[in-house]
Design a protein around this motif. Structure first.
Motif, PDB file in Angstrom:
ATOM      1  N   HIS A 131       0.842  -1.202   0.000  1.00  0.00           N
ATOM      2  CA  HIS A 131       0.000   0.000   0.000  1.00  0.00           C
ATOM      3  C   HIS A 131       0.874   1.248   0.000  1.00  0.00           C
ATOM      4  N   ALA A 132       1.903   1.254   0.842  1.00  0.00           N
ATOM      5  CA  ALA A 132       2.798   2.411   0.915  1.00  0.00           C
ATOM      6  C   ALA A 132       3.509   2.657  -0.410  1.00  0.00           C
ATOM      7  N   ALA A 133       3.798   1.567  -1.136  1.00  0.00           N
ATOM      8  CA  ALA A 133       4.491   1.680  -2.421  1.00  0.00           C
ATOM      9  C   ALA A 133       3.534   1.947  -3.580  1.00  0.00           C
ATOM     10  N   GLY A 134       2.229   1.959  -3.292  1.00  0.00           N
ATOM     11  CA  GLY A 134       1.250   2.186  -4.348  1.00  0.00           C
ATOM     12  C   GLY A 134       1.101   1.022  -5.306  1.00  0.00           C
ATOM     13  N   GLU A 135       1.383  -0.193  -4.828  1.00  0.00           N
ATOM     14  CA  GLU A 135       1.350  -1.395  -5.676  1.00  0.00           C
ATOM     15  C   GLU A 135       0.028  -2.142  -5.432  1.00  0.00           C
ATOM     16  N   LEU A 136      -0.995  -1.740  -6.170  1.00  0.00           N
ATOM     17  CA  LEU A 136      -2.341  -2.242  -5.903  1.00  0.00           C
ATOM     18  C   LEU A 136      -2.470  -3.740  -6.150  1.00  0.00           C
ATOM     19  N   ALA A 137      -1.896  -4.247  -7.238  1.00  0.00           N
ATOM     20  CA  ALA A 137      -2.051  -5.669  -7.552  1.00  0.00           C
ATOM     21  C   ALA A 137      -1.451  -6.549  -6.459  1.00  0.00           C
ATOM     22  N   GLN A 138      -0.238  -6.189  -6.002  1.00  0.00           N
ATOM     23  CA  GLN A 138       0.411  -6.972  -4.945  1.00  0.00           C
ATOM     24  C   GLN A 138      -0.328  -6.806  -3.616  1.00  0.00           C
ATOM     25  N   TYR A 139      -0.761  -5.581  -3.344  1.00  0.00           N
ATOM     26  CA  TYR A 139      -1.555  -5.317  -2.137  1.00  0.00           C
ATOM     27  C   TYR A 139      -2.795  -6.209  -2.106  1.00  0.00           C
ATOM     28  N   PHE A 140      -3.481  -6.282  -3.243  1.00  0.00           N
ATOM     29  CA  PHE A 140      -4.741  -7.012  -3.306  1.00  0.00           C
ATOM     30  C   PHE A 140      -4.540  -8.499  -3.013  1.00  0.00           C
ATOM     31  N   LYS A 141      -3.425  -9.047  -3.483  1.00  0.00           N
ATOM     32  CA  LYS A 141      -3.173 -10.472  -3.235  1.00  0.00           C
ATOM     33  C   LYS A 141      -3.011 -10.750  -1.744  1.00  0.00           C
ATOM     34  N   TYR A 142      -2.271  -9.880  -1.042  1.00  0.00           N
ATOM     35  CA  TYR A 142      -2.125 -10.076   0.402  1.00  0.00           C
ATOM     36  C   TYR A 142      -3.449  -9.821   1.123  1.00  0.00           C
ATOM     37  N   ASN A 143      -4.199  -8.835   0.648  1.00  0.00           N
ATOM     38  CA  ASN A 143      -5.510  -8.543   1.217  1.00  0.00           C
ATOM     39  C   ASN A 143      -6.403  -9.779   1.152  1.00  0.00           C
ATOM     40  N   GLN A 144      -6.449 -10.416  -0.005  1.00  0.00           N
ATOM     41  CA  GLN A 144      -7.286 -11.600  -0.169  1.00  0.00           C
ATOM     42  C   GLN A 144      -6.778 -12.777   0.668  1.00  0.00           C
ATOM     43  N   GLN A 145      -5.464 -12.881   0.822  1.00  0.00           N
ATOM     44  CA  GLN A 145      -4.907 -13.943   1.671  1.00  0.00           C
ATOM     45  C   GLN A 145      -5.333 -13.760   3.123  1.00  0.00           C
ATOM     46  N   ILE A 146      -5.403 -12.511   3.574  1.00  0.00           N
ATOM     47  CA  ILE A 146      -5.824 -12.243   4.953  1.00  0.00           C
ATOM     48  C   ILE A 146      -7.265 -12.712   5.159  1.00  0.00           C
ATOM     49  N   HIS A 147      -8.150 -12.316   4.260  1.00  0.00           N
ATOM     50  CA  HIS A 147      -9.548 -12.744   4.385  1.00  0.00           C
ATOM     51  C   HIS A 147      -9.664 -14.269   4.322  1.00  0.00           C
ATOM     52  N   SER A 148      -8.866 -14.883   3.449  1.00  0.00           N
ATOM     53  CA  SER A 148      -8.897 -16.334   3.308  1.00  0.00           C
ATOM     54  C   SER A 148      -8.386 -17.028   4.571  1.00  0.00           C
ATOM     55  N   ARG A 149      -7.328 -16.488   5.178  1.00  0.00           N
ATOM     56  CA  ARG A 149      -6.774 -17.113   6.381  1.00  0.00           C
ATOM     57  C   ARG A 149      -7.726 -16.981   7.571  1.00  0.00           C
ATOM     58  N   ILE A 150      -8.407 -15.844   7.678  1.00  0.00           N
ATOM     59  CA  ILE A 150      -9.407 -15.704   8.739  1.00  0.00           C
ATOM     60  C   ILE A 150     -10.486 -16.771   8.558  1.00  0.00           C
ATOM     61  N   MET A 151     -10.882 -16.972   7.303  1.00  0.00           N
ATOM     62  CA  MET A 151     -11.874 -17.999   7.009  1.00  0.00           C
ATOM     63  C   MET A 151     -11.356 -19.379   7.410  1.00  0.00           C
ATOM     64  N   ASP A 152     -10.099 -19.676   7.090  1.00  0.00           N
ATOM     65  CA  ASP A 152      -9.514 -20.969   7.457  1.00  0.00           C
ATOM     66  C   ASP A 152      -9.491 -21.150   8.976  1.00  0.00           C
ATOM     67  N   CYS A 153      -9.176 -20.059   9.692  1.00  0.00           N
ATOM     68  CA  CYS A 153      -9.057 -20.136  11.151  1.00  0.00           C
ATOM     69  C   CYS A 153     -10.405 -20.378  11.830  1.00  0.00           C
ATOM     70  N   ALA A 154     -11.483 -20.167  11.096  1.00  0.00           N
ATOM     71  CA  ALA A 154     -12.801 -20.443  11.666  1.00  0.00           C
ATOM     72  C   ALA A 154     -12.964 -21.932  11.966  1.00  0.00           C
ATOM     73  N   GLY A 155     -12.236 -22.764  11.203  1.00  0.00           N
ATOM     74  CA  GLY A 155     -12.284 -24.199  11.449  1.00  0.00           C
ATOM     75  C   GLY A 155     -13.561 -24.866  10.980  1.00  0.00           C
ATOM     76  N   ASN A 156     -14.189 -24.300   9.947  1.00  0.00           N
ATOM     77  CA  ASN A 156     -15.446 -24.859   9.428  1.00  0.00           C
ATOM     78  C   ASN A 156     -15.303 -25.008   7.918  1.00  0.00           C
ATOM     79  N   ALA A 157     -15.093 -26.228   7.461  1.00  0.00           N
ATOM     80  CA  ALA A 157     -14.825 -26.480   6.042  1.00  0.00           C
ATOM     81  C   ALA A 157     -16.005 -26.096   5.152  1.00  0.00           C
ATOM     82  N   THR A 158     -17.225 -26.319   5.622  1.00  0.00           N
ATOM     83  CA  THR A 158     -18.403 -25.964   4.829  1.00  0.00           C
ATOM     84  C   THR A 158     -18.494 -24.458   4.635  1.00  0.00           C
ATOM     85  N   LEU A 159     -18.253 -23.733   5.698  1.00  0.00           N
ATOM     86  CA  LEU A 159     -18.255 -22.271   5.629  1.00  0.00           C
ATOM     87  C   LEU A 159     -17.182 -21.777   4.655  1.00  0.00           C
ATOM     88  N   ALA A 160     -15.979 -22.336   4.760  1.00  0.00           N
ATOM     89  CA  ALA A 160     -14.870 -21.914   3.897  1.00  0.00           C
ATOM     90  C   ALA A 160     -15.162 -22.200   2.429  1.00  0.00           C
TER      91      ALA A 160
END
Length: 234
Positions: A131-160
């Motif tokens: 974000h600080a470097a203004g690199e939107l494509a790379q930022y977005f990939k990490y952003n999506q990984q964060i949301h995905s990891r929170i989903m994984d941490c829920a521990g519910n395969a059906t939800l994920a």
């Protein structure tokens, strides 16, 4: 008679083909999500194969796979086109995603290990750097990984599984919501609050933050789609 076992060369060949398949899918998905291939653009196999440095067979497989994600439409007698972004569909999906992410946030606060939270924190710092470097494509990939990891941490395969299926349909819209620098900065602020709530294992707070985060994105997506429609009409 027993079935012959695959030789090392065959195993390598299968692994190489799988890697090529996944690479072409990722490359084509990025072109669509990041807007380099606009909605309703016809997917010319020859041009795309040259652009991606691949043959038509893995490209066709990638197109079919992305059709299952809702990023591509396969039209009878017309071939494949980038799927249009339909406002009503976006509204429906974002409402459901907000509910799923909120539930995942509450479950993650209960089930995530300290190592899980440390991993999400590391992803957050990588996201901040882009974000600080203004690199939107790379930022977005990490952003999506964060949301995905929170989903994984829920521990519910059906939800994920439900979440990932729906999220694939709106990935372009989520990317589009950050094209405004003001909105991008606000999204980063919201992510900081999300990380803080997860770290403190405040499930109620995290539920509200994630639901609001998706609602805010939907507002920006609708504005962006309206702007594109107005520009196209000129």
């Amino acid at each position: 008679m027993s079935n012959p076992q695959p030789t090392p060369n065959n195993v390598t060949s299968l692994a190489d083909r799988r890697l090529l398949h996944e690479t072409v899918i990722d490359q084509l998905r990025d072109l669509i999500v990041q807007g380099e291939l606009a909605p309703e653009t016809k997917l010319n196999e020859r041009v795309l194969a040259e652009r991606l440095g691949t043959s038509r067979t893995p490209l066709r497989e990638a197109i079919k796979f992305l059709a299952s994600e809702g990023l591509v439409e396969l039209l009878p007698n017309r071939g494949a086109v980038v799927a249009p972004l339909k406002p009503e569909k976006m509204k429906e999906v974002f409402v459901v995603l907000g509910a799923l992410e909120a539930l995942a946030g509450d479950l993650a606060c209960r089930n995530a290990s300290e190592a899980d939270i440390a991993e999400i924190r590391a992803l957050h710092f990588h996201m901040l750097a882009h974000h600080a470097a203004g690199e939107l494509a790379q930022y977005f990939k990490y952003n999506q990984q964060i949301h995905s990891r929170i989903m994984d941490c829920a521990g519910n395969a059906t939800l994920a599984a439900s979440y990932r299926s729906l999220n694939a349909h709106v990935k372009r819209a989520r990317y589009l919501a950050n094209l405004s620098r003001e909105r991008w900065d606000k999204a980063v602020q919201e992510h900081g609050e999300i990380l803080d709530a997860l770290t403190r294992r405040d499930g109620a707070r995290l539920q509200a933050l994630l639901r609001d985060h998706l609602a805010n994105k939907l507002v920006l997506v609708m504005e962006a789609l309206d702007k594109r429609k107005a520009e196209a009409a000129q």
